[in-house]
Every structure is written in structure tokens, then in C-alpha cells.
Design an enzyme around this catalytic site. Structure first.
Site, short mmCIF file in Angstrom:
data_model
loop_
_atom_site.label_atom_id
_atom_site.label_comp_id
_atom_site.label_asym_id
_atom_site.label_seq_id
_atom_site.Cartn_x
_atom_site.Cartn_y
_atom_site.Cartn_z
N ASP A 171 12.68 10.97 2.94
CA ASP A 171 12.55 12.40 2.66
C ASP A 171 12.33 12.62 1.16
O ASP A 171 12.56 11.70 0.34
CB ASP A 171 13.86 13.09 3.10
CG ASP A 171 13.65 14.52 3.55
OD1 ASP A 171 12.63 15.11 3.19
OD2 ASP A 171 14.54 15.05 4.26
N ASP A 197 9.30 21.34 9.11
CA ASP A 197 10.69 21.59 9.51
C ASP A 197 10.76 22.67 10.58
O ASP A 197 11.83 22.95 11.09
CB ASP A 197 11.51 22.03 8.29
CG ASP A 197 12.08 20.84 7.54
OD1 ASP A 197 12.02 19.72 8.07
OD2 ASP A 197 12.58 21.04 6.42
C1 DGJ Z 1 14.42 18.03 5.04
C2 DGJ Z 1 13.73 17.44 6.24
O1 DGJ Z 1 12.47 18.02 6.37
C3 DGJ Z 1 14.59 17.64 7.47
O2 DGJ Z 1 13.93 17.16 8.60
C4 DGJ Z 1 15.90 16.93 7.28
O3 DGJ Z 1 15.72 15.56 7.23
C5 DGJ Z 1 16.56 17.45 6.03
N1 DGJ Z 1 15.71 17.37 4.89
C6 DGJ Z 1 17.81 16.67 5.74
O4 DGJ Z 1 18.39 17.06 4.59
#
Ligand code: DGJ
Length: 735
Positions: A465, A535
Site C-alpha cells: 500500500d 477503495d
Molecule cells: C488503503 C487501501 O486502499 C485499503 O484497501 C486498505 O488496505 C487500507 N489502506 C489499510 O489501511
């Protein structure tokens, strides 16, 4: 660029027939040609990019009048036009005048690289323009090497990867824009006079708000399956700039490369700067044709392990967020295994010793297991995974730290920060970016992955991430003179680190996630197997986001998860079947707490996983034909994947809105063999009775000229009726 007539007068553009000794180069792919004039002593010129030309066509260039632009225009002489390159030479001269010195070709891994070597007419400053042609792909990659052999430093003020003149006309630009949770929205617009610019200055992530890829339709408003399209994808994970300057000449001038704003680059004597590649494609089969070209090229040549099937996974994030503990993880593994899934991924929240990661305001940088949450550590989880017959994956965010972390306490000098300014903190009020221009930071990031993989070689998947932009322009590592290198050196450092990681750990699947879809680009995918698309898991909005994403990226790379209802981002309630039918058009996964599902929904997910495994090779490796765009607002969206042999296909149909007695278009299919006969089977069926055409045979010709009449609602028990409807049909050749 300067006016056409002006340039003609000044001799920058010639419309006279070529000298018979002009050195024409035809770079050909199966269906396209890029024609260059590399006459020595002249600047390199571009004559044609489009359909494939034969020898006779090439001869035509020698006798017909043609307009030919410099293939890599440099700034300085007649400086009114836009340039791909702008240099301040060691003595302060800001003009560059290039001439071809030589042309070399080299075979590299089955591809032919043509290197046109140019140099300034006066200064020992060298510019090599490279073109890579792979025999089976209608994509040409171009990039440039800039070498300073002058006595002192040279400053690169602009250093684009490529330039393409596109004949003025009814040319439309298709591009993607958006924001967090609304990535890859499609914009289609006719190009008119002035400058259209698409750029990124995030510093870390580069595909939330806009994308470094575009398509040009040369025949007016773009169509999915007809018309001439030029596609361009900048293969770079950092700040970019793409722009089209439509001036008073007969051309739209397209430039693409690293965004040079606040990034002027100093080259010492003897140093070479290599730009990222710009991948160009041309198709006469509409936008979908250009997408297929990118998909095939990308899967085979750029996407990490692009020919390996991806597993069906459950990710823990929306199921439990930071509330990770052993029994909950074990329950999730058991659940995904019982539904036929193959991989479980533990997301954020598993680490931190002195500072446990319970919310997003601490611990990044401290990649040790939180023993309170997971007393048996990663080994315990790996054992549970093994017991359940699933693989195990883990979340990390290695480019970042929190100011509340042991790493930051020990090494505040490792973060991106400007002198004499307070530390700017992002997510959770404490997140900071590690300065990857610093080799010590590169080592740390390498070690995060290397330690995990060495200690726990059974880890099958990493979700990598990146949740912050560069928030202040300053490197504590780079010299005062080279602060402008930060954005570029950050990505050089990242790529170097990724090289090391991949050399040591070639087999682990790695997802590029960056606050959702912030890293969907061909610059990062050589090290990553897929990207997190957004997301936002709302299936209806995903129809749109995945549509846009599919312009440039294949389904195998596009992670697409069934999440809970009501959705956690839009709060929309969408039935499980529709959610599954959308997720199955990409790399299928689940992202929820399965324990919260009732038996019926669980059965639908189980069925979806079973059915997905049957169509997985078609979705992940097939040819995409987009049929009806959701952006056309016709109430329905539809696309299909077809195997290259055209013996198997899968058709997706999603209703995007519902009104009483609404009229929806029937969707003619595409990409099938008109002569072949296909039998239709519905997947993920929930109706009490089969569709009228279930098990029936149709010719490819019929399916492509008529399509099938898809009922607008389900035939289900009354309480199961819904305003959402979707269908997934498999079409299998019968012999
Ligand atoms: C941002 C990501 O896009 C999410 O899927 C998740 O992994 C969160 N971070 C976790 O903090």
C-alpha cells in the site's frame, strides 16, 4: 507549436518531396507502421504513425509531398513552439539543435530496438531516441537517452518520453480522471484549439485524479469496435505530464513524459538520463481494439507474471478493519476455504510492538507482529492457512512511516522533509513518506519485504500500500543543488528497490495498492501482479470505474472484490448476485466478514467462485470487447471476453438503472467467429427457471448481429425481487 505556415517559411517543416537519399525507416508491427526519416545531418523526423505500410507505400513518401515533423523537437531555435526537450547547456546556452549521427538496431529478448543517435550540432550533448518493436504486438515503445559529454553540468528543463503529431481533424481524446473512491472516470472530448493537459504532481501515487494514458479517436466521437484509434500509455509511476497542443497548424501535437515542474534535472559530465517508455498503439477496431493491443502487450511483456492465473482471495480490510486477532483471522480463512477461495489476505492492523497499529495514526515502519493480537505470530497464521488449504497474504506499506513509530524515533532523517519547515503529517495525523532517494531508505524498504519473505517463505501474496503523497518538497538526503531531483529520484529509488525485491522473490504475488487505485500504471506493473482498482467496492460504481480502467489494463490486473451490503463507501444496498457478477469481470475476490452473510448470500458467493474458476482463463487471458458503455447512460452496460481461438467467451450484462417500462437496447455481441456455433449457459443463475436461450445454440453471426434478448428482471420468489439485474453468460463453441 508554431503556426504551420511560419514553420514552413522557416524550414522547420518541409512539404517538399524527400531527397532520394533520405534514410526512411519503417518500424512495423503486425498491423501498424511508424515511419521515420533518419537522414544523417538532419534532425530525426516522423512521417507516419498508423496503418501498416508496405514497400510501395514507403516509396510513396519519396515522391509525394508530405508534412514531416521533428520526431523529438528540441527547444531553442524558433522557440515559439512546444518542445519535447529543453536543455541548459554547460555554458548557459538554452538552445539545442539536433542532427542524426547514426542508426543502430539491436535484438533484445526477441524485440528489435532501433536507436536513432543524435547529437547537438555544436555541443557534445547526445540524444538517442529508441523504439522497441516486438514481432507479435501492435505496440511500439519509445524512450530517450540524454547524455552529457560537455565540460560541465547540463540542466534538463524538459525531457519528454515522446512526441507524436496527429493530423488535425475531428480528433477526440479519451482520458481518465477521478479522485479517491471514484477512480478511472471516462472523459471523451473533441480536441479543439489550445492546450489540453493531463498531469500528476502527487509525488508517490499517480492514477487517482488522472491517468498517464490516453486514446485519440481519429474518426470523431470514439466507438468501441470501429474506427481508428491511437493509444498512448506513459510507463511511469511518478509525476507525469501529457498534453496536446492544437495550434494554427494542421496538427495536434501530443507530448508525454515525466512532469518537469520543479524537477529540473542536473546531469554531470558523462551522465545519462533515460526517460520512461511511452507505449503507443494503433487500431482500426475502435477503442476496444486499442485496449486489446495494450492488454496483450502488457500481459505478455510488462505485467509481472502476466500469464499466471490469479487466485480467488478474501481480504480482511472491510471485514474487520484494524480489529485483527487470531480467532477472527482463522474464522475468515475457514470461511473463504469453505466457499472455494484459494487465498486469504490479512490487511492493515497486524503489526507494531512499542506502538501497536490499532488505528491509522501509528506504527508504519515497525514491521513486527503485534503479539497481543497474534500471539503465535505469522507462523501461527501460516499454519492455520495450511490447515484450511488456502494460501496466505499480508499487507505492508513499506514506503511510509508514522511519526509515532520506532523507525521515526531512530531515524527522523529518513523522511521527506524540507529544511526549516515543520514535518507535514498525512493520514492519521502522523503519516510521513520515507525518502527513497536515500540508498539507506532503499535498503530499509528492501528489508521489509526480504525479511518477511525469508522468515516466512510460504507467504504467497503481498498487498503493498502507499497512502500519502509527497507533502513538502524536500529531501534530507539530496544536496541543496539537487533538491529538484526529489520526485524523480524517489521513483528511481523505488524502482531500484523493486528490482532487488523481484530478484530475490520472483514468485510472490504483489498487489500495487495506493489508497485504492493510485497505482494503476504500466510504470509500476513490471514488479506487481495486479493493482487495487479502488477503495470503493460499490458494484454499481465499479461498473464505471472498471470500464474506464479496462481502457488500458487487462482484467487479470484489476482486483475486484465482492463487498458487504450496504456498501461501506456509498451505503447502497446491492444484491449479492449483482455484486458477484461485477466482481467476476476482473480478478475476483471478496472483501467482507463472511460471518455476516446469510446462507443464501454465502451460497451465491460460493457459486460465483465455482463459476469464476471455469471462466477464469477467459477473463484473465481473453480478448476484451466492450459493448455498451455505462457512460452512455443507456440504462445498461455490457462487455465480453473471448479466447484468442474464439471457441469460448463470457458475456457480462449489468443494468445500471431501473425505471418502470424502461426500454433498454439489445446488445449485439462482438469478437466471436461468425461461422462458429455457440451454446449459451448462464452462470451465477438465481432464477427459478432457466433463461429461454439456456442450452440453445446460436451462430456467432447471429449473436453479433442480433445479440440475445436479456430479461430485465429475475424470475425469483416475490421477496427476492430487486431493482438490480445482471447476467453472466458463457458461450462455448459446439462442434
Ligand atoms: C488503503 C487501501 O486502499 C485499503 O484497501 C486498505 O488496505 C487500507 N489502506 C489499510 O489501511
Amino acid at each position: 507549436m508554431k503556426s504551420f505556415s511560419y514553420l514552413l517559411l522557416t524550414g522547420l517543416i518541409s512539404i517538399t518531396p524527400f531527397a532520394l537519399n533520405a534514410e526512411l525507416i519503417n518500424l512495423s508491427t503486425p498491423k501498424t507502421s511508424l515511419v521515420l526519416d533518419a537522414t544523417k545531418g538532419q534532425p530525426l523526423r516522423i512521417l507516419h504513425y498508423g496503418d501498416k505500410l508496405n514497400k510501395q507505400d514507403m516509396d510513396g513518401f519519396r515522391t509525394s509531398t508530405s508534412v514531416h515533423h521533428e520526431a523529438y523537437p528540441a527547444y531553442g531555435i524558433y522557440p515559439q513552439g512546444e518542445a519535447a526537450l529543453s536543455v541548459t547547456h554547460s555554458d548557459g546556452n538554452r538552445t539545442t539543435q539536433l542532427e542524426v549521427i547514426d542508426v543502430e538496431t539491436e535484438e533484445i529478448d526477441g524485440a528489435t530496438v532501433t536507436k536513432v543517435k543524435m547529437k547537438d550540432k555544436f555541443y557534445p550533448f547526445e540524444v538517442n531516441v529508441n523504439y522497441k518493436v516486438r514481432p507479435n504486438y501492435d505496440v511500439i515503445e519509445t524512450w530517450v537517452d540524454l547524455t552529457n559529454n560537455e565540460k560541465g553540468n547540463v540542466t534538463l528543463n524538459r525531457f519528454m518520453s515522446g512526441y507524436l503529431p496527429i493530423r488535425y481533424g475531428n480528433v477526440w481524446l479519451s482520458s481518465l480522471y477521478g479522485t479517491w473512491a471514484n477512480e478511472a472516470e471516462l472523459t471523451e472530448e473533441p480536441l479543439s484549439h489550445g492546450v489540453k493537459m493531463i498531469k500528476n504532481k502527487d509525488g508517490v501515487r499517480n492514477s487517482h485524479t488522472a491517468h498517464g494514458e490516453v486514446m485519440f479517436s481519429l474518426d470523431g466521437k470514439p466507438q468501441e469496435n470501429t474506427g481508428r484509434i491511437i493509444g498512448a500509455a506513459l510507463c511511469y509511476p511518478g509525476n507525469y505530464k501529457l498534453f496536446v497542443d492544437t495550434d494554427d497548424s494542421d496538427f495536434h501535437h501530443f507530448f508525454a513524459g515525466i512532469n518537469e515542474e520543479n524537477s529540473e534535472y542536473h546531469l554531470k559530465k558523462g551522465e545519462t538520463f533515460t526517460t520512461p517508455e511511452l507505449a503507443l498503439t494503433y487500431s482500426e477496431e475502435g477503442l476496444s481494439g486499442a485496449s486489446r493491443n495494450f492488454h496483450k502487450w502488457g500481459r505478455d511483456n510488462r505485467l509481472h507474471a502476466g500469464n499466471k492465473e490469479r487466485k480467488v482471495l478474501l481480504n480482511s480490510w472491510e471485514g474487520v478493519y484494524f480489529d485483527i486477532n487470531e480467532p477472527v483471522m482463522a474464522g475468515m480463512m475457514e470461511d473463504i476455504a469453505s466457499m472455494g477461495g484459494e487465498l486469504f489476505v490479512m490487511d492493515d492492523g497486524w503489526f507494531g510492538d512499542k506502538y501497536p497499529r490499532n488505528v491509522d495514526n501509528s506504527s508504519l515502519g515497525d514491521w513486527v507482529v503485534d503479539k497481543n493480537k497474534l500471539p503465535q505470530g505469522i507462523n501461527g497464521l501460516l499454519e492455520t492457512a495450511k490447515k484450511n488449504g488456502v494460501s496466505f497474504g499480508i499487507w505492508i506499506e513499506p514506503e511510509m512511516a508514522n511519526t509515532v513509530s520506532e523507525l521515526y524515533e531512530k531515524h527522523p532523517e529518513y523522511i521527506v522533509k524540507a529544511p526549516n519547515r515543520p514535518v507535514i503529517e498525512g493520514r492519521g495525523g502522523t503519516q510521513v513518506v520515507l525518502d527513497l532517494s536515500n540508498p539507506k531508505v532503499q535498503d530499509i524498504v528492501f528489508e521489509v519485504v526480504d525479511t518477511l519473505m525469508t522468515k516466512y517463505p510460504e507467504i504467497d501474496y503481498i498487498k503493498w500500500d502507499a497512502n500519502a503523497p509527497i507533502m513538502e518538497h524536500g529531501s534530507q538526503y539530496l544536496s541543496a543543488d539537487n533538491q529538484s531531483h526529489l520526485y524523480i529520484d524517489y521513483h528511481k529509488g523505488l524502482m531500484k528497490t523493486l528490482d532487488r525485491i523481484r530478484e530475490a522473490h520472483p514468485d510472490v504475488t504483489i498487489q500495487a495498492c495506493a489508497s485504492g487505485g493510485g497505482r494503476a500504471n504500466w510504470g509500476i506493473l513490471p514488479w506487481f501482479d495486479e493493482f487495487w482498482t479502488s477503495d470503493n467496492n460499490d458494484a454499481l460504481q465499479r461498473v464505471y470505474m472498471q470500464w474506464g480502467t479496462s481502457y488500458f489494463f487487462p482484467a487479470i490486473a484489476m482486483a475486484s472484490h465482492i463487498s458487504a451490503s450496504p456498501n461501506h463507501q456509498t451505503f447502497r444496498r446491492i444484491p449479492t448476485k449483482f455484486r458477484a457478477d461485477v466482481a467476476m469481470s476482473g480478478r475476483l475476490g471478496l472483501e467482507m466478514q463472511p460471518k455476516d452473510m446469510n446462507d443464501e448470500d454465502r451460497a451465491i458467493c460460493k457459486q460465483a467462485i465455482e463459476d469464476y474458476k471455469k471462466i477464469r482463463p477467459i477473463v484473465q487471458f481473453g480478448d476484451l470487447y466492450r459493448l455498451q458503455s455505462p457512460f452512455d447512460k443507456k440504462g445498461v452496460a455490457s462487455l465480453m471476453y473471448v479466447t484468442p481461438e474464439k471457441e469460448d467467451a463470457v458475456f457480462f450484462w449489468w443494468k445500471t438503472e431501473t425505471f418502470m417500462n424502461q426500454q433498454l437496447p439489445r446488445i449485439p455481441m462482438a469478437g466471436l467467429d461468425p461461422e462458429k456455433e455457440y451454446v449459451v449457459t448462464e452462470l451465477n443463475r438465481i432464477d427459478n427457471e432457466p433463461l429461454p436461450f439456456e442450452g440453445k445454440k446460436f451462430t456467432g453471426k447471429f449473436l453479433m448481429s442480433n445479440g440475445l434478448e436479456i430479461p430485465l428482471t429475475y424470475k425469483v420468489d416475490y421477496h427476492k425481487n430487486t431493482d438490480f439485474a445482471s447476467r453472466v453468460l458463457r458461450l462455448t463453441e459446439t462442434k
